[in-house]
Each structure stands twice: as C-alpha cells, then as structure tokens.
Design a protein around this motif. Structure first.
Motif, mmCIF file in Angstrom:
data_model
loop_
_atom_site.group_PDB
_atom_site.id
_atom_site.type_symbol
_atom_site.label_atom_id
_atom_site.label_comp_id
_atom_site.label_asym_id
_atom_site.label_seq_id
_atom_site.Cartn_x
_atom_site.Cartn_y
_atom_site.Cartn_z
ATOM 1 N N VAL A 214 0.818 -1.207 0.000
ATOM 2 C CA VAL A 214 0.000 0.000 0.000
ATOM 3 C C VAL A 214 0.855 1.262 0.000
ATOM 4 C CG1 VAL A 214 -1.693 1.350 1.300
ATOM 5 C CG2 VAL A 214 -1.952 -1.137 1.129
ATOM 6 N N ASP A 215 1.870 1.331 0.854
ATOM 7 C CA ASP A 215 2.645 2.564 0.972
ATOM 8 C C ASP A 215 3.425 2.870 -0.300
ATOM 9 O OD1 ASP A 215 4.278 0.342 1.433
ATOM 10 O OD2 ASP A 215 5.636 1.452 2.742
ATOM 11 N N ILE A 216 3.935 1.846 -0.959
ATOM 12 C CA ILE A 216 4.673 2.073 -2.204
ATOM 13 C C ILE A 216 3.739 2.543 -3.309
ATOM 14 C CG2 ILE A 216 5.964 0.919 -4.048
ATOM 15 C CD1 ILE A 216 7.361 -0.704 -1.903
ATOM 16 N N LEU A 217 2.564 1.941 -3.403
ATOM 17 C CA LEU A 217 1.623 2.351 -4.449
ATOM 18 C C LEU A 217 1.076 3.752 -4.185
ATOM 19 C CD1 LEU A 217 -0.337 -0.890 -5.366
ATOM 20 C CD2 LEU A 217 1.745 0.073 -6.340
ATOM 21 N N GLN A 218 0.944 4.115 -2.921
ATOM 22 C CA GLN A 218 0.521 5.475 -2.602
ATOM 23 C C GLN A 218 1.554 6.480 -3.116
ATOM 24 O OE1 GLN A 218 -2.442 6.539 -0.939
ATOM 25 N NE2 GLN A 218 -1.693 8.513 -1.682
ATOM 26 N N ARG A 219 2.812 6.150 -2.926
ATOM 27 C CA ARG A 219 3.892 7.067 -3.308
ATOM 28 C C ARG A 219 4.193 7.030 -4.802
ATOM 29 N NH1 ARG A 219 7.622 4.883 -0.402
ATOM 30 N NH2 ARG A 219 8.735 3.760 -2.042
ATOM 31 N N GLU A 220 4.229 5.828 -5.379
ATOM 32 C CA GLU A 220 4.700 5.692 -6.751
ATOM 33 C C GLU A 220 3.603 5.732 -7.808
ATOM 34 O OE1 GLU A 220 7.738 5.811 -7.656
ATOM 35 O OE2 GLU A 220 8.625 5.725 -5.659
ATOM 36 N N VAL A 221 2.358 5.536 -7.410
ATOM 37 C CA VAL A 221 1.268 5.544 -8.382
ATOM 38 C C VAL A 221 0.273 6.656 -8.075
ATOM 39 C CG1 VAL A 221 -0.592 4.212 -9.452
ATOM 40 C CG2 VAL A 221 1.539 3.064 -8.812
ATOM 41 N N VAL A 222 -0.356 6.594 -6.921
ATOM 42 C CA VAL A 222 -1.401 7.574 -6.590
ATOM 43 C C VAL A 222 -0.857 9.001 -6.627
ATOM 44 C CG1 VAL A 222 -3.049 8.338 -4.838
ATOM 45 C CG2 VAL A 222 -2.676 5.891 -5.218
ATOM 46 N N ALA A 223 0.304 9.213 -6.032
ATOM 47 C CA ALA A 223 0.866 10.567 -5.960
ATOM 48 C C ALA A 223 1.316 11.094 -7.313
ATOM 49 C CB ALA A 223 2.039 10.593 -4.979
ATOM 50 N N ARG A 224 1.517 10.224 -8.285
ATOM 51 C CA ARG A 224 2.016 10.645 -9.594
ATOM 52 C C ARG A 224 0.906 10.897 -10.610
ATOM 53 N NH1 ARG A 224 7.560 9.658 -10.541
ATOM 54 N NH2 ARG A 224 8.615 8.599 -8.808
ATOM 55 N N ILE A 225 -0.312 10.463 -10.304
ATOM 56 C CA ILE A 225 -1.416 10.610 -11.254
ATOM 57 C C ILE A 225 -2.407 11.633 -10.710
ATOM 58 C CG2 ILE A 225 -3.309 9.439 -12.449
ATOM 59 C CD1 ILE A 225 -1.698 6.858 -12.281
ATOM 60 N N GLN A 226 -2.633 12.657 -11.461
ATOM 61 C CA GLN A 226 -3.495 13.747 -11.019
ATOM 62 C C GLN A 226 -4.892 13.245 -10.648
ATOM 63 O OE1 GLN A 226 -3.825 16.878 -13.905
ATOM 64 N NE2 GLN A 226 -5.414 17.969 -12.806
ATOM 65 N N GLY A 227 -5.297 13.526 -9.404
ATOM 66 C CA GLY A 227 -6.652 13.198 -8.961
ATOM 67 C C GLY A 227 -6.889 11.740 -8.624
ATOM 68 N N ALA A 228 -5.860 10.912 -8.678
ATOM 69 C CA ALA A 228 -6.056 9.484 -8.388
ATOM 70 C C ALA A 228 -6.409 9.273 -6.929
ATOM 71 C CB ALA A 228 -4.801 8.694 -8.733
ATOM 72 N N ARG A 229 -7.221 8.244 -6.685
ATOM 73 C CA ARG A 229 -7.554 7.892 -5.307
ATOM 74 C C ARG A 229 -7.382 6.387 -5.117
ATOM 75 N NH1 ARG A 229 -13.335 8.477 -7.091
ATOM 76 N NH2 ARG A 229 -14.470 6.607 -6.420
ATOM 77 N N MET A 230 -7.309 5.972 -3.847
ATOM 78 C CA MET A 230 -7.012 4.574 -3.530
ATOM 79 C C MET A 230 -8.094 3.957 -2.661
ATOM 80 S SD MET A 230 -3.714 2.997 -1.432
ATOM 81 C CE MET A 230 -2.547 3.004 -2.790
ATOM 82 N N GLU A 231 -8.350 2.678 -2.910
ATOM 83 C CA GLU A 231 -9.193 1.854 -2.054
ATOM 84 C C GLU A 231 -8.377 0.644 -1.628
ATOM 85 O OE1 GLU A 231 -12.089 2.531 -0.901
ATOM 86 O OE2 GLU A 231 -12.896 4.082 -2.232
ATOM 87 N N VAL A 232 -8.450 0.288 -0.344
ATOM 88 C CA VAL A 232 -7.685 -0.836 0.188
ATOM 89 C C VAL A 232 -8.635 -1.974 0.551
ATOM 90 C CG1 VAL A 232 -6.099 -1.595 1.993
ATOM 91 C CG2 VAL A 232 -5.903 0.731 1.055
ATOM 92 N N LEU A 233 -8.339 -3.168 0.051
ATOM 93 C CA LEU A 233 -9.164 -4.343 0.325
ATOM 94 C C LEU A 233 -8.607 -5.074 1.544
ATOM 95 C CD1 LEU A 233 -9.646 -5.766 -3.298
ATOM 96 C CD2 LEU A 233 -11.036 -4.091 -2.067
ATOM 97 N N PRO A 234 -9.382 -5.234 2.599
ATOM 98 C CA PRO A 234 -8.889 -5.889 3.817
ATOM 99 C C PRO A 234 -8.478 -7.343 3.575
ATOM 100 C CG PRO A 234 -10.964 -4.724 4.231
ATOM 101 C CD PRO A 234 -10.775 -4.763 2.743
ATOM 102 N N ALA A 235 -7.429 -7.762 4.275
ATOM 103 C CA ALA A 235 -6.997 -9.169 4.295
ATOM 104 C C ALA A 235 -6.875 -9.767 2.891
ATOM 105 C CB ALA A 235 -7.966 -10.001 5.130
ATOM 106 N N THR A 236 -6.352 -8.985 1.964
ATOM 107 C CA THR A 236 -6.221 -9.415 0.571
ATOM 108 C C THR A 236 -4.790 -9.206 0.112
ATOM 109 O OG1 THR A 236 -8.524 -8.822 0.109
ATOM 110 C CG2 THR A 236 -7.070 -9.049 -1.786
ATOM 111 N N GLY A 237 -4.270 -10.167 -0.664
ATOM 112 C CA GLY A 237 -2.921 -10.075 -1.171
ATOM 113 C C GLY A 237 -2.858 -9.470 -2.559
ATOM 114 N N HIS A 238 -1.996 -10.039 -3.402
ATOM 115 C CA HIS A 238 -1.727 -9.462 -4.717
ATOM 116 C C HIS A 238 -2.686 -9.940 -5.798
ATOM 117 C CE1 HIS A 238 0.736 -7.263 -7.528
ATOM 118 N NE2 HIS A 238 0.959 -8.342 -8.266
#
Length: 263
Positions: A214-238
């Motif tokens: 989650v933390d890497i995708l927040q930094r490397e994907v969400v923060a780089r794409i204008q207006g992007a938002r994230m949803e986290v799925l509990p107890a779920t892997g890749h």
C-alpha cells in the motif's frame, strides 16, 4: 477469437453488453482467465473484454525478451482496442497489466473514460535486485516454482480450481515472455509519462499485498497521477480478482457508475 496486433496474434475474449466497456489486462503469469470471477459478475451490465498478453495464454509470443518492453505491451493494448472499434471504455489493469494500462492512459487514446489500477506495478523501475529477478524468471518453469509464487502472491487461500488455473497459466507462459518482464519491462521507466494521464483513476490494492504494498503504491502511483484515489481491500494479497472478487467488483462498479453519471 484472435486479433492481429503488431505482427502477433493475440487471444481475446469479449463477453456481455453495456457501456462503458471494460478492458482487462492481466498480470505476469496470468491470462485473460485470471479475470473470470470479475467478468462473471460484471458482464450483465458491461461489455467485458480481456486478452492474453503476448507470450501468455493463447497469444503468440515475441521471440526474444526485448519484444516485451512495456511500450510494446501498451501498443498491443491499443491495437486490440482499435480492432474492436471501442469508443467508450475503461482500462482495468493488474500488476504488469497495471503498468501497461498507465502507459496507455498517458497516451490519451480516444474513447478512454477512466482507469482502474489493481495492485499495479509502478511506472518506475523495480528495486528488485538482479539476482532476485533471475530467480523470479525461473519460478514458472516448474509446478513447485508456481506453488512458491502462489505462496507469495495470495493473501488468502485460493480454491482448488483457482490454484489449478494459476498453475496452468503460469506454466504455459513462453520463456521470452517470462524473461521479458523480469529482465526488460520491470526496468522500464515510464514515470514521466504519468503526468499526461487526465482521466479519473482508481487504484485498488490489497491490505496484505507484499508484492506491491500500500505505501509504495501510494507514493509511486497515486501521488504521480493527477486526482487518483485509492481503495484498500482488507486481508487481501496481490490477487484481488481471485481472493476478493466481490469486494473488487463493488469498487469497480461504484467507480465506473460514478463517472458514467457525471456525463
């Protein structure tokens, strides 16, 4: 059916009806079948298109790893979209398919309405050491290796049918396609292109994803794409499409419906 794309025959499935169409891009080791549970839930309201990347599933393989640069995979995606005449669609890309989808979206193709990135590989080069990447390349050469990979990828137990599907898909991958990701596309840096993505973007990630945390995708994907938002799925892997298909579909449907109502 098969579609000719950039000199290769790519296997494509096309189910359901309703717009916008959803175009699914699978992960390294998967195929269009990876999306089976998701498509079964969405094909009643949306046209669902999934294809096998070059060298995977029933698609033809490029002969060398150099044929698998992420730009080549993005070119294939655009060729499939063009061949099907899509003029209103959403890209849904997972892992390797997520990196591909980011690059396609940055090209601002006509008809692209929105972007859904499921545990996407970042557009920046991987930090995985060369020796570890070489080991990854050989994982899909044996059943034992695939079992090892499943242990890393899945945060929840997969059904017997799902494990069998993952096993079959992974072992079928052409050797150049296996190496094409670990030796070539993982190292491609297309992060500068992300500033050109101007469509609504949803990033969905598993809480227990150890491949793309989650933390890497927040930094490397969400923060780089204008207006992007994230949803986290509990107890779920890749592998959210296998582990938590209902939750994944809920987020995709809600996001796509929200964007559709804005028109």
């Amino acid at each position: 059916m098969h579609i000719k794309a950039n000199g290769l025959r790519l296997s494509v499935t096309d189910e359901g009806r309703g717009g916008p169409a959803l175009v699914f891009l699978h992960y390294w080791g998967g195929s269009s079948k990876t999306w089976r549970e998701v498509i079964e839930r969405l094909r009643g309201s949306h046209r669902c298109i999934a294809y096998d990347h070059r060298g995977w599933g029933d698609s033809e393989a490029a002969p060398t790893p150099e044929g698998y640069h992420i730009r080549r995979l993005a070119d294939d995606c655009e060729a499939v979209i063009g061949a099907l005449g899509l003029d209103d669609y959403v890209l849904v890309g997972h892992s390797m398919g997520g990196k591909t989808a980011q690059l396609v979206a940055s090209r601002r193709p006509a008809g692209l309405r929105a972007l859904v990135l499921v545990a996407p590989a970042p557009a920046t080069p991987t930090g995985v050491p060369a020796e570890a990447r070489r080991s990854m390349t050989h994982l899909y050469e044996s059943s034992a290796g695939v079992e090892q990979a499943i242990g890393v990828l899945a945060g929840r137990p997969l059904s017997a049918e799902q494990r069998s599907r993952v096993m079959e898909d992974s072992l079928r991958g052409a050797p150049p396609a296996r190496a094409g990701w670990t030796e070539v596309a993982m190292l491609d840096d297309v992060s500068a292109d992300l500033q050109n993505i101007h469509v609504p973007t949803l990033v969905i990630v598993g809480e227990a994803d150890h491949v793309e945390p989650v933390d890497i995708l927040q930094r490397e994907v969400v923060a780089r794409i204008q207006g992007a938002r994230m949803e986290v799925l509990p107890a779920t892997g890749h592998l959210p499409m296998l582990e938590s298909p209902d939750a994944l579909v809920k987020h995709i449907r809600r996001f796509v419906d929200e964007e559709h109502r804005k028109d």
